[in-house]
Scaffold this motif. Structure first.
Motif, PDB file in Angstrom:
ATOM      1  N   LEU A  67       0.843  -1.182   0.000  1.00 38.13           N
ATOM      2  CA  LEU A  67       0.000   0.000   0.000  1.00 38.13           C
ATOM      3  C   LEU A  67       0.886   1.243   0.000  1.00 38.13           C
ATOM      4  N   ALA A  68       0.393   2.276  -0.658  1.00 39.67           N
ATOM      5  CA  ALA A  68       1.171   3.501  -0.710  1.00 39.67           C
ATOM      6  C   ALA A  68       1.044   4.207   0.634  1.00 39.67           C
ATOM      7  N   LEU A  69       2.058   4.030   1.464  1.00 43.05           N
ATOM      8  CA  LEU A  69       2.047   4.701   2.760  1.00 43.05           C
ATOM      9  C   LEU A  69       3.101   5.778   2.748  1.00 43.05           C
ATOM     10  N   ARG A  70       2.947   6.706   3.668  1.00 44.01           N
ATOM     11  CA  ARG A  70       4.076   7.599   3.847  1.00 44.01           C
ATOM     12  C   ARG A  70       5.159   6.789   4.541  1.00 44.01           C
ATOM     13  N   PRO A  71       6.409   6.947   4.112  1.00 48.29           N
ATOM     14  CA  PRO A  71       7.460   6.127   4.726  1.00 48.29           C
ATOM     15  C   PRO A  71       7.529   6.387   6.230  1.00 48.29           C
ATOM     16  N   SER A  72       7.654   5.294   6.970  1.00 51.42           N
ATOM     17  CA  SER A  72       7.687   5.415   8.414  1.00 51.42           C
ATOM     18  C   SER A  72       8.881   6.256   8.825  1.00 51.42           C
ATOM     19  N   PRO A  73       8.668   7.255   9.714  1.00 51.62           N
ATOM     20  CA  PRO A  73       9.790   8.101  10.141  1.00 51.62           C
ATOM     21  C   PRO A  73      10.874   7.302  10.851  1.00 51.62           C
ATOM     22  N   VAL A  74      10.461   6.200  11.484  1.00 49.06           N
ATOM     23  CA  VAL A  74      11.456   5.362  12.154  1.00 49.06           C
ATOM     24  C   VAL A  74      12.411   4.786  11.117  1.00 49.06           C
ATOM     25  N   LEU A  75      11.833   4.295  10.018  1.00 52.00           N
ATOM     26  CA  LEU A  75      12.664   3.672   8.985  1.00 52.00           C
ATOM     27  C   LEU A  75      13.604   4.694   8.378  1.00 52.00           C
TER      28      LEU A  75
ATOM     29  N   GLY B 245      14.650   7.532   9.661  1.00 48.76           N
ATOM     30  CA  GLY B 245      15.661   7.929  10.633  1.00 48.76           C
ATOM     31  C   GLY B 245      16.738   6.873  10.788  1.00 48.76           C
ATOM     32  N   LEU B 246      16.298   5.617  10.841  1.00 44.34           N
ATOM     33  CA  LEU B 246      17.240   4.523  11.003  1.00 44.34           C
ATOM     34  C   LEU B 246      18.230   4.488   9.842  1.00 44.34           C
ATOM     35  N   LEU B 247      17.677   4.626   8.642  1.00 44.37           N
ATOM     36  CA  LEU B 247      18.561   4.558   7.477  1.00 44.37           C
ATOM     37  C   LEU B 247      19.499   5.744   7.420  1.00 44.37           C
ATOM     38  N   ARG B 248      19.011   6.901   7.913  1.00 46.78           N
ATOM     39  CA  ARG B 248      19.896   8.069   7.918  1.00 46.78           C
ATOM     40  C   ARG B 248      21.100   7.827   8.796  1.00 46.78           C
ATOM     41  N   VAL B 249      20.872   7.151   9.939  1.00 46.38           N
ATOM     42  CA  VAL B 249      21.981   6.928  10.854  1.00 46.38           C
ATOM     43  C   VAL B 249      22.824   5.743  10.405  1.00 46.38           C
ATOM     44  N   LEU B 250      22.148   4.638  10.129  1.00 46.00           N
ATOM     45  CA  LEU B 250      22.870   3.405   9.855  1.00 46.00           C
ATOM     46  C   LEU B 250      23.390   3.323   8.434  1.00 46.00           C
ATOM     47  N   GLY B 251      22.710   4.014   7.529  1.00 40.82           N
ATOM     48  CA  GLY B 251      23.056   3.886   6.126  1.00 40.82           C
ATOM     49  C   GLY B 251      24.542   3.947   5.837  1.00 40.82           C
ATOM     50  N   PRO B 252      25.211   5.006   6.265  1.00 37.01           N
ATOM     51  CA  PRO B 252      26.651   5.083   5.987  1.00 37.01           C
ATOM     52  C   PRO B 252      27.459   4.053   6.746  1.00 37.01           C
ATOM     53  N   LEU B 253      26.914   3.565   7.868  1.00 34.88           N
ATOM     54  CA  LEU B 253      27.693   2.624   8.661  1.00 34.88           C
ATOM     55  C   LEU B 253      27.776   1.256   8.010  1.00 34.88           C
ATOM     56  N   PHE B 254      26.697   0.873   7.300  1.00 38.01           N
ATOM     57  CA  PHE B 254      26.655  -0.472   6.748  1.00 38.01           C
ATOM     58  C   PHE B 254      27.849  -0.795   5.849  1.00 38.01           C
TER      59      PHE B 254
ATOM     60  N   VAL C 130      17.720  -4.698   2.188  1.00 38.25           N
ATOM     61  CA  VAL C 130      16.308  -4.974   2.487  1.00 38.25           C
ATOM     62  C   VAL C 130      15.637  -3.736   3.070  1.00 38.25           C
ATOM     63  N   LEU C 131      16.342  -3.039   3.962  1.00 42.20           N
ATOM     64  CA  LEU C 131      15.775  -1.807   4.514  1.00 42.20           C
ATOM     65  C   LEU C 131      15.510  -0.806   3.391  1.00 42.20           C
ATOM     66  N   TYR C 132      16.440  -0.747   2.449  1.00 39.99           N
ATOM     67  CA  TYR C 132      16.237   0.168   1.327  1.00 39.99           C
ATOM     68  C   TYR C 132      15.031  -0.244   0.490  1.00 39.99           C
ATOM     69  N   VAL C 133      14.875  -1.566   0.289  1.00 40.45           N
ATOM     70  CA  VAL C 133      13.715  -2.046  -0.466  1.00 40.45           C
ATOM     71  C   VAL C 133      12.425  -1.642   0.241  1.00 40.45           C
ATOM     72  N   LEU C 134      12.412  -1.773   1.581  1.00 38.98           N
ATOM     73  CA  LEU C 134      11.230  -1.365   2.329  1.00 38.98           C
ATOM     74  C   LEU C 134      10.932   0.108   2.088  1.00 38.98           C
ATOM     75  N   LEU C 135      11.985   0.905   2.113  1.00 42.08           N
ATOM     76  CA  LEU C 135      11.803   2.334   1.873  1.00 42.08           C
ATOM     77  C   LEU C 135      11.294   2.571   0.463  1.00 42.08           C
ATOM     78  N   ALA C 136      11.858   1.851  -0.493  1.00 40.21           N
ATOM     79  CA  ALA C 136      11.471   2.035  -1.889  1.00 40.21           C
ATOM     80  C   ALA C 136      10.024   1.654  -2.089  1.00 40.21           C
ATOM     81  N   ARG C 137       9.599   0.544  -1.459  1.00 40.89           N
ATOM     82  CA  ARG C 137       8.220   0.107  -1.667  1.00 40.89           C
ATOM     83  C   ARG C 137       7.245   1.129  -1.117  1.00 40.89           C
ATOM     84  N   GLU C 138       7.630   1.740   0.006  1.00 39.68           N
ATOM     85  CA  GLU C 138       6.680   2.668   0.604  1.00 39.68           C
ATOM     86  C   GLU C 138       6.784   4.039  -0.007  1.00 39.68           C
TER      87      GLU C 138
END
Lengths: 224, 108, 479
Positions: free
Chosen positions: A92-100, A102-111, A141-149
């Protein structure tokens, strides 16, 4: 009169007994005294010429590299299979969860840093392409979740190339060293460390993209 | 009994338990999970049996890493199939399991 | 030229070429048909090279990575491997040429077909040349996953369910095999078949893992009573896939079983007789079920269940000349591959032409598709074991073995089975020559499809003639 309800406990009992027998048999065979040496000593003896310091990595990418090649082909087969079933269904077209987000903003470069370290450390400690690939896959996978939403389209062709790259590089290296004289996947001792690192890097990316593609559940949608 | 052997015996138990769930449970998701439990059991046998007086054997550990990747691939394909079957037929179970469950429900 | 044959590492090419083709066709889906077909030809050529090499030099080997067993993985091809590779090459190439035309109306499915086909072929070639039990496990898994995905490609409800059931059974079989591998390594410290043969002795440490591995292979081969998954999967897949499954995939697990039996040579007459009995039941049960089917593809699928039973008759007949019973079984496996491949391709053609595969409604289809019906008939001749086909040679050898040892009841099974096979083959042929009131469409079928089916069927018959050259390849392989 015995009907299905009366038969079922009997069948269950028979199955239980059969499995008990199987387990007992397996346990018996397991505990039989083994007079033969396993491969620990053989691996240790050849470890120095393998190009890596970690015995498990040496087995995976040198002594039994052919198994690793085929195993990556299994991953590719699963991806080809899952993608052949159809296109990924949109959530479903949801607004991306702010938790997701935020998480990607912090963890993204760390991965990538963590994965790079895991890959590099695999030469001398537990680690290597598969462990790094699995962690990178998590970020994928986190990115895919973001992309889907949120809707960014996943690039199908680059995903295909990346998914294939692991086996491709592995196969290319194996055939190249064979052309240079020697057996398939017979690394020249001076180059073995470099070749293994190259194969592992390609494998890490492949594993990550393949697992993300499997998580997607189908071919990426080119239109929303 | 060494610690490794204890793990290996636990692996045998997991293998057997997994078989029972694979055979008895009608829901496809349970069957896939049962196969994963069985696989974990076999991996325990491999790794548990590989630690002994000669030190930790790296070959079974490499085999398990390979096995985990193969298991993940198979699970992914299985799950994709379950999703498509559920979407297409409305059920997530094989027809013979549904018939068996229906016959048992009727008999009660 | 001879140096090209004897020195090239064909073993590596038979595995690397289809793998490379699979990767390329997955990477470039729009060109996958051309890439796939080219890779199919290349792989078949490499297999031909390997067969020529084995004929010239005897058994060949390749040291992967420069490491010898037990540290490394040993790849090798002897006469049995060469025959299996040839079987895979002929059927694989035939199916590939057929599939190009067959799948042309559905381009999306065609694009997905080629990577999966080539990965399946890679697995087969790797399996037939592997001498390492863990490597065999990995090739079995690659084979199983590609096969399942190919079945599911049909996209219909029954195909998806058939694929799911096949996946569950296949994984159960693989895990059972892996338990055996784990126990054998724990006891003997090696994964190499020849070292295991040296180090092992009869007793529980061999009997338990070997039983687990054999059970796994029986599940994957679909021997009665583990056959339940086979007809729905082979019957609902698209025709080229059904041909691959019945001809090649089930033979791979049977090959592994043979290798294990030849390696460990267990003193287990009880198990041998059990396998023979299950094989006999499979012959009767499969043939009777085939007679009862309404749909042509299901009839052919049940025929596979029955024909696989013959392969297991070699086990109780192992007391005599090994060239007769094991050679007969191997030859039956080869002939069945060609004949069953031809049959499924023919059935696919009929289904495309008529729009249905209802046996009773074939309405003189022979008028419209004489080549296809000829293919079906020739394939049926080989399956029924009529001379001069390959099926006849295999059955004749088994019969000889049975009579030599005075085990006339197995001979009876073979003869009755042949009669039953003829019965269901003639049921189809009779219907093809009869008018029926059934409504049907009439589509054009590409001539290429009919010709590939006919070629495979002719190959099944020709196999009978080449037996004097093919059978000696098994010398030195059989126990």
């Amino acid at each position: 009169m015995s009907g299905p309800s009366a038969q079922r406990p009997v069948l269950r009992a028979v199955l239980g007994l059969a499995l008990l027998a199987v387990a007992a048999g397996l346990a018996n065979a397991l505990m039989a005294p083994s007079g033969f040496p396993n491969l620990t000593a053989a691996v240790d003896a050849s470890l120095e010429s393998s190009g890596v310091g970690n015995p498990v990595t040496a087995v995976l990418l040198n002594f039994r590299a052919y198994d690793t090649l085929l195993e990556m082909a299994v991953l590719a087969a699963a991806l080809a299979g899952v993608w052949s079933l159809g296109r990924a269904t949109p959530t479903l077209a949801l607004r991306p969860s702010p938790v997701l987000v935020g998480l990607l903003r912090v963890l993204g470069p760390l991965f990538p840093i963590i994965c790079g370290y895991l890959l590099w450390a695999g030469a001398s400690q537990p680690g290597g392409a598969f462990q790094a690939g699995a962690v990178l896959a998590t970020s994928a996978v986190l990115y895919v979740l973001l992309a889907r939403e949120a809707g960014p389209r996943l690039p199908e062709l680059p995903m295909r190339v990346a998914a294939v790259a692991g086996v491709g590089v592995f196969l290319a290296v194996g055939l190249a060293v064979m052309a240079a004289g020697g057996g398939f996947l017979e690394y020249p001792p001076a180059l073995s460390k470099t070749l293994i690192l190259a194969i592992e890097t390609a494998a890490m990316i492949s594993i990550a993209v393949t697992l993300a593609g499997l998580f997607l559940g189908g071919r990426p949608r080119s239109e929303p | 009994m060494s610690g490794g052997l204890l793990f290996a015996l636990g692996g045998i138990a997991l293998f057997a338990i997994g078989i029972s769930a694979l055979v008895l449970r009608p829901h496809l998701l349970r069957k896939i999970l049962a196969l994963n439990v069985m696989a974990s059991g076999v991996f325990l046998i491999l790794v548990g049996g590989g630690s002994g007086v000669q030190g930790v054997d790296p070959v079974p550990q490499a085999m398990v890493i390979t096995g985990i990747v193969v298991s993940v691939s198979a699970t992914a394909l299985g799950l994709a199939l379950v999703l498509r079957i559920a979407r297409m037929t409305g059920h997530a179970s094989l027809p013979e399991d549904r018939n068996r469950a229906a016959a048992e429900a009727k008999a009660e | 030229m001879t140096a090209l044959v004897t020195e090239t590492p064909w073993i590596v090419w038979t595995i690397a070429l289809p793998l490379a083709g699979a990767l390329a066709s997955f990477m470039l889906p729009r060109r996958s048909v051309a890439i796939g077909l080219a890779a199919a030809f290349a792989t078949a050529a490499a297999a031909a090279g390997l067969v020529a090499q084995v004929v010239a030099r005897g058994a060949v080997a390749h040291r992967i990575g420069g490491w010898d067993a037990p540290l490394g993985i040993a790849l090798g091809a002897d006469g049995l491997s060469a025959l299996m590779l040839a079987m895979a090459a002929v059927v694989g190439l035939g199916v590939s040429i057929y599939a190009r035309s067959y799948l042309a109306p559905t381009p999306e499915k065609a694009r997905a077909f080629w990577p999966l086909l080539l990965l399946l072929w890679t697995a087969l070639n790797g399996l037939f040349q592997s001498q390492d039990i863990f490597n065999l496990y990995v090739t079995l898994e690659l084979l199983g996953l590609s096969a399942v995905a190919l079945v599911a490609l049909a996209g219909t409800g029954p195909a998806l369910i058939g694929a799911m059931r096949y996946l569950l059974v296949s994984l159960f079989g693989s895990l059972s095999f892996l338990v055996g591998v784990a126990l054998l390594y724990h006891t003997y410290g090696t994964l190499d078949l020849s070292l295991l043969a040296e180090r092992s002795a009869d007793g529980l440490p061999v009997a338990v893992p070997l039983s687990a591995m054999i059970a796994g292979m029986l599940l994957k081969t679909g021997l009665f009573p583990f056959h339940v998954w086979l007809p729905p999967a082979h019957g609902s897949a698209r025709a080229p896939v059904s041909a691959l499954l019945s001809a090649l995939v089930v033979k791979a697990s049977f090959y592994v079983l043979l290798r294990l039996w030849f390696t460990f040579q267990p003193e287990a007459p009880g198990v041998a007789v059990l396998l023979g009995v299950l094989g006999a039941i499979a012959i009767f049960w499969g043939s009777l079920q085939a007679l009862r089917q309404r749909r042509l593809k299901l009839l052919v699928a049940y025929s596979t269940v029955a024909q696989l039973g013959y392969l297991f008759l070699a086990f109780p007949l192992a007391g005599g000349d090994p060239a007769l019973n094991w050679g007969g079984s191997v030859y039956l496996a080869l002939s069945h591959a060609l004949a069953k491949g031809a049959m499924f391709l023919a059935a696919g053609g009929i289904m495309m032409e008529e729009g249905h595969d209802d046996i009773d409604g074939l309405d003189r289809v022979v008028d419209r598709m004489p080549l296809t019906l000829a293919a079906f008939a020739l394939a049926g001749i080989s399956l029924a074991g009529l001379p001069p086909s390959g099926g006849f040679v295999g059955k004749w050898m088994l019969l000889q073995s049975a009579m030599e040892q005075g085990l006339w009841y197995w001979a009876l099974v073979i003869i009755v089975g042949g009669v039953l096979t003829a019965a269901y083959v003639f049921r189809v042929l009779g219907s093809a020559f009869t008018e029926s009131a059934q409504e049907h469409e009439e589509h054009a079928v590409p001539r290429v499809m009919e010709l590939t089916a006919l070629t495979l069927a002719l190959a099944a018959v020709a196999l009978g003639f080449v037996a004097p050259w093919a059978l000696p390849l098994l010398d030195g392989v059989l126990p």
